[in-house]
Design a protein around this motif. Structure first.
Motif, PDB file in Angstrom:
ATOM      1  N   PRO A   1       0.805  -1.345  -0.056  1.00 32.42           N
ATOM      2  CA  PRO A   1       0.007   0.114   0.118  1.00 32.42           C
ATOM      3  C   PRO A   1       0.898   1.481  -0.143  1.00 32.42           C
ATOM      4  O   PRO A   1       0.641   2.221  -0.571  1.00 32.42           O
ATOM      5  N   LYS A   2       1.989   1.277   0.749  1.00 36.88           N
ATOM      6  CA  LYS A   2       2.798   2.624   0.809  1.00 36.88           C
ATOM      7  C   LYS A   2       4.135   2.222  -0.225  1.00 36.88           C
ATOM      8  O   LYS A   2       5.068   1.675   0.598  1.00 36.88           O
ATOM      9  N   ALA A   3       3.891   2.183  -1.242  1.00 38.11           N
ATOM     10  CA  ALA A   3       5.130   2.081  -2.213  1.00 38.11           C
ATOM     11  C   ALA A   3       6.242   2.768  -1.798  1.00 38.11           C
ATOM     12  O   ALA A   3       7.420   2.243  -2.022  1.00 38.11           O
ATOM     13  N   GLN A   4       6.127   4.093  -1.336  1.00 38.54           N
ATOM     14  CA  GLN A   4       7.279   4.819  -0.881  1.00 38.54           C
ATOM     15  C   GLN A   4       8.343   4.359   0.280  1.00 38.54           C
ATOM     16  O   GLN A   4       9.170   4.590   0.518  1.00 38.54           O
ATOM     17  N   ASP A   5       7.575   3.535   1.300  1.00 41.06           N
ATOM     18  CA  ASP A   5       8.184   3.194   2.370  1.00 41.06           C
ATOM     19  C   ASP A   5       8.795   1.714   1.974  1.00 41.06           C
ATOM     20  O   ASP A   5       7.835   0.877   2.413  1.00 41.06           O
ATOM     21  N   LEU A   6       9.836   1.496   1.577  1.00 34.61           N
ATOM     22  CA  LEU A   6      10.187  -0.007   1.314  1.00 34.61           C
ATOM     23  C   LEU A   6      10.262  -0.932   2.615  1.00 34.61           C
ATOM     24  O   LEU A   6      10.687  -1.989   2.593  1.00 34.61           O
ATOM     25  N   ASP A   7      10.575  -0.242   3.674  1.00 36.23           N
ATOM     26  CA  ASP A   7      10.659  -1.023   4.967  1.00 36.23           C
ATOM     27  C   ASP A   7       9.622  -2.022   5.242  1.00 36.23           C
ATOM     28  O   ASP A   7       9.684  -3.021   5.942  1.00 36.23           O
ATOM     29  N   PHE A   8       8.525  -1.596   4.902  1.00 35.33           N
ATOM     30  CA  PHE A   8       7.382  -2.244   4.922  1.00 35.33           C
ATOM     31  C   PHE A   8       6.912  -3.447   3.709  1.00 35.33           C
ATOM     32  O   PHE A   8       5.835  -4.175   3.863  1.00 35.33           O
ATOM     33  N   CYS A   9       7.714  -3.583   2.881  1.00 34.62           N
ATOM     34  CA  CYS A   9       7.676  -4.379   1.620  1.00 34.62           C
ATOM     35  C   CYS A   9       8.266  -5.519   1.923  1.00 34.62           C
ATOM     36  O   CYS A   9       9.535  -5.741   2.414  1.00 34.62           O
ATOM     37  N   TYR A  10       8.012  -6.631   1.223  1.00 29.34           N
ATOM     38  CA  TYR A  10       8.679  -7.979   1.100  1.00 29.34           C
ATOM     39  C   TYR A  10       9.762  -7.870   0.072  1.00 29.34           C
ATOM     40  O   TYR A  10       9.456  -7.333  -1.073  1.00 29.34           O
ATOM     41  N   ASN A  11      11.019  -7.853   0.524  1.00 27.95           N
ATOM     42  CA  ASN A  11      12.177  -7.538  -0.234  1.00 27.95           C
ATOM     43  C   ASN A  11      12.997  -8.786  -0.166  1.00 27.95           C
ATOM     44  O   ASN A  11      13.335  -9.267   0.712  1.00 27.95           O
ATOM     45  N   THR A  12      13.452  -9.260  -1.694  1.00 31.23           N
ATOM     46  CA  THR A  12      14.205 -10.506  -1.567  1.00 31.23           C
ATOM     47  C   THR A  12      15.130 -10.260  -2.756  1.00 31.23           C
ATOM     48  O   THR A  12      14.754  -9.646  -3.883  1.00 31.23           O
ATOM     49  N   PRO A  13      16.414 -10.696  -2.913  1.00 34.94           N
ATOM     50  CA  PRO A  13      17.325 -10.640  -4.138  1.00 34.94           C
ATOM     51  C   PRO A  13      16.751 -11.163  -5.303  1.00 34.94           C
ATOM     52  O   PRO A  13      16.239 -12.310  -5.132  1.00 34.94           O
ATOM     53  N   VAL A  14      16.873 -10.654  -6.445  1.00 35.75           N
ATOM     54  CA  VAL A  14      16.572 -11.404  -7.693  1.00 35.75           C
ATOM     55  C   VAL A  14      17.124 -12.792  -7.708  1.00 35.75           C
ATOM     56  O   VAL A  14      16.464 -13.753  -8.363  1.00 35.75           O
ATOM     57  N   ARG A  15      18.573 -12.853  -7.429  1.00 34.44           N
ATOM     58  CA  ARG A  15      19.170 -14.319  -7.792  1.00 34.44           C
ATOM     59  C   ARG A  15      18.468 -15.372  -6.949  1.00 34.44           C
ATOM     60  O   ARG A  15      18.679 -16.491  -7.083  1.00 34.44           O
ATOM     61  N   ASN A  16      17.693 -15.132  -5.718  1.00 35.57           N
ATOM     62  CA  ASN A  16      16.714 -16.007  -4.935  1.00 35.57           C
ATOM     63  C   ASN A  16      15.704 -16.838  -5.936  1.00 35.57           C
ATOM     64  O   ASN A  16      15.337 -17.812  -5.494  1.00 35.57           O
ATOM     65  N   PHE A  17      15.649 -16.422  -7.272  1.00 32.54           N
ATOM     66  CA  PHE A  17      14.574 -16.843  -8.062  1.00 32.54           C
ATOM     67  C   PHE A  17      15.355 -17.604  -9.194  1.00 32.54           C
ATOM     68  O   PHE A  17      14.712 -17.831 -10.351  1.00 32.54           O
ATOM     69  N   CYS A  18      16.483 -18.050  -8.983  1.00 28.57           N
ATOM     70  CA  CYS A  18      17.438 -18.471  -9.843  1.00 28.57           C
ATOM     71  C   CYS A  18      16.667 -19.955 -10.302  1.00 28.57           C
ATOM     72  O   CYS A  18      16.559 -20.380 -11.484  1.00 28.57           O
ATOM     73  N   ASN A  19      16.266 -20.594  -9.500  1.00 22.53           N
ATOM     74  CA  ASN A  19      16.019 -22.056  -9.936  1.00 22.53           C
ATOM     75  C   ASN A  19      14.445 -22.022 -10.305  1.00 22.53           C
ATOM     76  O   ASN A  19      14.410 -22.847 -11.226  1.00 22.53           O
ATOM     77  N   MET A  20      13.966 -21.029  -9.938  1.00 20.81           N
ATOM     78  CA  MET A  20      12.585 -21.096 -10.457  1.00 20.81           C
ATOM     79  C   MET A  20      12.468 -20.521 -12.020  1.00 20.81           C
ATOM     80  O   MET A  20      11.829 -20.805 -12.905  1.00 20.81           O
ATOM     81  N   TYR A  21      13.605 -19.660 -11.978  1.00 23.86           N
ATOM     82  CA  TYR A  21      13.489 -19.097 -13.433  1.00 23.86           C
ATOM     83  C   TYR A  21      14.356 -20.183 -14.508  1.00 23.86           C
ATOM     84  O   TYR A  21      13.826 -20.350 -15.682  1.00 23.86           O
ATOM     85  N   THR A  22      14.970 -21.124 -13.840  1.00 22.09           N
ATOM     86  CA  THR A  22      15.539 -22.292 -14.684  1.00 22.09           C
ATOM     87  C   THR A  22      14.135 -23.219 -15.103  1.00 22.09           C
ATOM     88  O   THR A  22      14.257 -23.575 -16.192  1.00 22.09           O
ATOM     89  N   ILE A  23      13.313 -23.426 -13.925  1.00 25.31           N
ATOM     90  CA  ILE A  23      12.178 -24.296 -14.478  1.00 25.31           C
ATOM     91  C   ILE A  23      11.454 -23.521 -15.391  1.00 25.31           C
ATOM     92  O   ILE A  23      10.929 -24.239 -16.392  1.00 25.31           O
ATOM     93  N   TYR A  24      11.259 -22.079 -15.284  1.00 28.50           N
ATOM     94  CA  TYR A  24      10.387 -21.378 -16.217  1.00 28.50           C
ATOM     95  C   TYR A  24      10.934 -21.568 -17.730  1.00 28.50           C
ATOM     96  O   TYR A  24      10.390 -21.551 -18.385  1.00 28.50           O
ATOM     97  N   ILE A  25      12.227 -21.544 -17.839  1.00 29.07           N
ATOM     98  CA  ILE A  25      12.935 -21.667 -19.177  1.00 29.07           C
ATOM     99  C   ILE A  25      12.406 -22.928 -19.848  1.00 29.07           C
ATOM    100  O   ILE A  25      12.140 -23.047 -21.168  1.00 29.07           O
ATOM    101  N   LEU A  26      12.472 -24.087 -18.856  1.00 27.90           N
ATOM    102  CA  LEU A  26      12.261 -25.232 -19.525  1.00 27.90           C
ATOM    103  C   LEU A  26      10.766 -25.687 -20.130  1.00 27.90           C
ATOM    104  O   LEU A  26      10.503 -26.339 -20.853  1.00 27.90           O
ATOM    105  N   THR A  27       9.767 -24.859 -18.967  1.00 22.43           N
ATOM    106  CA  THR A  27       8.397 -25.126 -19.201  1.00 22.43           C
ATOM    107  C   THR A  27       7.547 -24.205 -19.969  1.00 22.43           C
ATOM    108  O   THR A  27       6.855 -24.402 -20.803  1.00 22.43           O
ATOM    109  N   ASP A  28       8.193 -22.858 -19.973  1.00 23.03           N
ATOM    110  CA  ASP A  28       7.480 -21.888 -20.617  1.00 23.03           C
ATOM    111  C   ASP A  28       8.248 -20.895 -21.659  1.00 23.03           C
ATOM    112  O   ASP A  28       9.119 -19.801 -21.239  1.00 23.03           O
ATOM    113  N   ASN A  29       8.626 -21.544 -23.063  1.00 24.13           N
ATOM    114  CA  ASN A  29       9.274 -20.798 -23.816  1.00 24.13           C
ATOM    115  C   ASN A  29       8.895 -20.684 -24.848  1.00 24.13           C
ATOM    116  O   ASN A  29       7.577 -21.024 -25.300  1.00 24.13           O
ATOM    117  N   LYS A  30       9.335 -20.029 -25.871  1.00 21.08           N
ATOM    118  CA  LYS A  30       8.749 -19.824 -27.266  1.00 21.08           C
ATOM    119  C   LYS A  30       8.410 -21.151 -28.089  1.00 21.08           C
ATOM    120  O   LYS A  30       7.658 -21.048 -29.012  1.00 21.08           O
TER     121      LYS A  30
END
Length: 786
Positions: free
Chosen positions: A274-303
């Motif tokens: 709700p308060k986008a200006q206040d990042l302290d209240f947002c769920y924040n995680t590094p992009v690299r933590n999605f590495c495994n999910m992105y790998t599955i994404y490449i194998l299952t949803d591609n062109k």
């Protein structure tokens, strides 16, 4: 009880059948056509029925001899060996429509080796009738189904005696041992099938379907013909699946080039709060933590996913269209129409309910067998089944809530791939529950069919197949359909298309509330693979596995006659074949509907099916009694279900593709903007909001954009201005999705209709012009002579 003390027949013309002095009858090559098993004990009620039944068998012209049981567990059993002389066999065969199948029609489809086998087998048949051993057993069995055992009107037939437990069992014998002894002077069909068809050692050999038909009859031969064709097409689908996987890994440059920097990125994403200006209240995680999910994404949803989804539909359409024509052709080759025994015979379980039976609204004629009581019972059974399905599905949904985006944010999970093991555990538990429910539903299907009080075997078998498949079909399709549809239907879009601020209108791009940073197809891929692999591959072996044969008990083979050894074997019932076909048709339906989500699963299914088909062949040849399948006269009902599943799968396939993947969105966006080859460009292309928000703090400058309900947080300030013509609105995406679904369904349905027209021409229709030409030629010849 000694033979002299046994009760005699009621007829003065007959006496107790003689006890056999050897292992065969006195004359004839096929000595034993059927075995009857009765208890060797006195029973005031059963003895008159037994004596009358045996007397009438002898009056029909059949020969009977008896043997006492040799094994200790059979010391109170008598084995009656029934034989039909050749002259009686000819008359009974004509009466029941059992025609001796000649080699003429099938000769041109046989291989040279199979033709030699057939000729070798038929040389051992009784001349000149040449009835096969199976046909002889069928004639005797159908005769006994019509032999009376008392004076009352319904005191007719072997099955009623079995139901009353006057006769313990009745079965046909195999033609001999399944192996070739050292002193053998000839071989039989069972030995040919054992060495050239059954078992994993023959997994790559061609099925001798004509020999299977000769020995087991048209029903089992048609089952293996379909199974073999299905596996052949699965081989084609497996090649396409491996090709799609190869392309996804090695020819998917844009996505593969992003993977390495994404897995090493120090950028972050945060949830839409709700308060986008206040990042302290947002769920924040590094992009690299999605590495495994992105790998599955490449194998299952591609062109290439959309192309494979289209291929798997065309694959199923071609398979069923070809099978429809193939079934008709095999029916003509094997003269199946002449082998639909007992098609109109009344079942012994049938009871006429004139008082409660319904009447036709048009004619007023009583609808025999159908009663309002039975309809109410059936309705109650289906209501209970539906409630059970709803209960299981609601429990599944409750567990499923712990694997979505809200759960990630609420519990501040920093590694979203930890949801994948939870999804796997949930689906394994679901498969176990599904297996137990299927056992219950199979029993319910039999109860429903029994209450329906069918008059003929044909209507009984058709109803059993329909109820069995319908009840077992609902739950897995609902659960997998949820994974296929929930992201686009159950989980609605968040955000809006137009925002008015200070009298100015801003068009906004779509904001998705979906599967974190990837599409939702990875969930469907995991769920589909587990259900397909466990329920419809692994667990199907539990109920049909056996290792007992009539020759692998070495301690009793020498002194126990063959009919007693085969009595130990389990009978091959109609229900086994129905369950096997239910599994295969359900497997085919899931592959057509959701196979695009996990192409490698098709390869696994193929390997197990190849083994399973040869294992079924081994069961029929070694581990089960020789089947006499009279109750289920036609395979055609399964073909009708397969046709219906093709139409259903066309709808489910395209809707799942549109709802669970980014196919339409990615295509439209890539047509308007250049495809990004860096992490920043990729995230900007697919996960950004049109109104970027510049957020400041005392230390750094942040840039946030929506990523399906998430913000992408980056230290780089890429261009916040997006051209109006590149914006993709919700209405525009919806229009393209609906248009794709509608056009896809029309085209695929038209192709299926065309394929049916090409491959399903009736063989008899092809023969008509030849017959007319032949008749005209014969007429001209006669005119010339006269």
């Amino acid at each position: 009880m000694e033979a002299a003390d046994r009760p005699t027949f009621d007829s003065n013309e007959s006496t107790l059948p003689p006890k056999s002095t050897g292992r065969t009858f006195r004359d004839g090559i096929r000595k034993i056509d059927l075995i009857l098993v009765m208890k060797d004990e006195e029973n005031i009620v059963a003895d008159p029925m037994k004596n009358t039944f045996l007397t009438n068998i002898v009056k029909m012209g059949l020969e009977i001899e008896f043997e006492n049981g040799v094994l200790p567990i059979h010391n109170k059993l008598i084995f009656f060996k029934v034989h039909c002389p050749n002259d009686v066999l000819n008359n009974l065969g004509n009466a029941f429509g059992v025609k001796c199948l000649q080699i003429a029609r099938a000769e041109h489809i046989m291989s040279h080796k199979e033709r030699e086998w057939i000729n070798l087998i038929r040389k051992q048949y009784t001349q000149p009738l040449q009835y096969s051993s199976l046909e002889r057993s069928l004639v005797v069995y159908m005769t006994l189904l019509n032999v009376p055992f008392g004076d009352r009107q319904n005191y007719i037939g072997l099955e009623r005696l079995i139901k009353r437990k006057v006769v313990i069992d009745a079965y046909a014998l195999h033609d001999g041992p399944y192996y070739i002894p050292q002193d053998a002077t000839n071989i039989n069909a069972r030995q040919i099938l054992f060495y050239n068809w059954a078992g994993i050692s023959n997994i790559l050999t061609r099925q001798p379907l004509n020999v299977v038909h000769e020995y087991f009859g048209p029903k089992i031969a048609t089952y293996f013909a379909y199974y073999g064709l299905y596996n052949l097409f699965l081989t084609i689908a497996s090649i396409a699946a491996l090709t799609a996987l190869f392309l996804a890994v090695f020819l998917n440059e844009n996505y593969m080039e992003v993977r390495s920097p994404l897995c090493e990125s120090y950028e972050s994403i945060c949830s839409d709060c709700p308060k986008a200006q206040d990042l302290d209240f947002c769920y924040n995680t590094p992009v690299r933590n999605f590495c495994n999910m992105y790998t599955i994404y490449i194998l299952t949803d591609n062109k290439y996913t959309q192309y494979f989804a289209t291929f798997i539909i065309l694959w199923g359409v071609f398979l069923i269209a070809y099978w429809i024509g193939r079934e008709k052709y095999l029916s003509w080759i094997w003269e199946t129409q002449n082998k639909e025994y007992n098609k109109k015979q009344t079942r012994p379980e049938f009871q006429m309910h004139l008082e409660t039976a319904g009447k036709s609204n048009k004619t007023g004629i009583t609808m025999t067998g159908k009663s309002y009581y039975a309809e109410i019972i059936n309705l109650i059974c289906y209501i209970v089944v539906i409630l059970l399905t709803v209960l299981v599905f609601s429990i599944f949904l409750k567990l499923r809530k712990e694997q979505d985006r809200d759960y990630i944010i609420r519990n501040n999970i920093t590694k979203p791939e930890t949801l994948i093991p939870k999804l796997i555990y949930t689906m394994i538990g679901f498969v176990i529950v599904l297996f137990i429910i299927d056992l219950i539903l199979s029993r319910v299907a039999y109860i429903i069919v029994q209450k329906e009080n069918h008059r003929t075997y044909e209507s009984y078998s058709r109803s059993l197949v329909v109820h069995l498949y319908t009840l077992c079909f609902l739950l897995p399709m609902i659960v997998l359909g949820y994974f296929g549809f929930h992201s686009g239907i159950f989980k609605l879009y968040s955000g809006f298309e137009r925002e008015v601020n200070n009298s100015k209108s801003y068009e906004r791009i779509i904001v998705f509330n979906m599967c974190v940073m990837t599409s939702c197809v990875y969930e469907l891929a995991i769920a589909y693979t587990i259900v397909l692999f466990l329920r419809f591959v692994i667990l199907r072996k539990v109920s049909l596995y056996t290792s007992l044969t009539d020759y692998n008990q070495r301690t009793i083979v020498q002194n126990v006659p063959c009919w007693e050894r085969e009595y130990i074997l389990p009978p091959f019932k109609e229900s086994y074949l129905a369950k096997k076909m239910t599994i295969l048709v359900m497997q085919f339906t899931l592959i057509m509907s959701f196979g695009f989500a996990s192409p490698p699963a098709i390869v696994i299914v193929l390997l197990f099916n190849m083994y399973d088909m040869r294992r079924d062949a081994e069961l029929c040849t070694l581990h089960y009694r020789r089947p006499l399948l009279l109750k289920n006269n036609s395979f055609h009902i399964w073909t009708e279900i397969l046709k219906l599943m093709v139409y259903l799968s066309i709808i489910v396939n395209v809707v799942s593709l549109v709802c669970s993947t980014d196919t339409i969105e990615a295509y439209l966006i890539e047509q308007r903007r250049p495809v990004g080859k860096t992490v920043l460009n990729f995230l900007e292309l697919f996960f950004r909001h049109e109104h970027t928000k510049l957020i400041y703090d005392s230390k750094r400058r942040w840039l946030c954009c929506h990523a399906r309900g998430f913000f992408h947080v980056s230290t780089d300030n890429f261009d916040a201005k997006i051209k109006k013509e590149t914006i993709l609105t919700i209405d525009e995406l919806r229009t393209h999705q609906y248009a794709y679904i509608f056009i896809f369904e029309i085209i695929m349905t038209a192709i299926f209709k065309l394929m049916q027209y090409i491959f399903s021409t009736d063989v008899e229709e092809l023969e008509i012009p030849k017959k007319v030409t032949q008749q005209q030629s014969e007429a001209k010849t006669l005119q010339g002579i006269t």
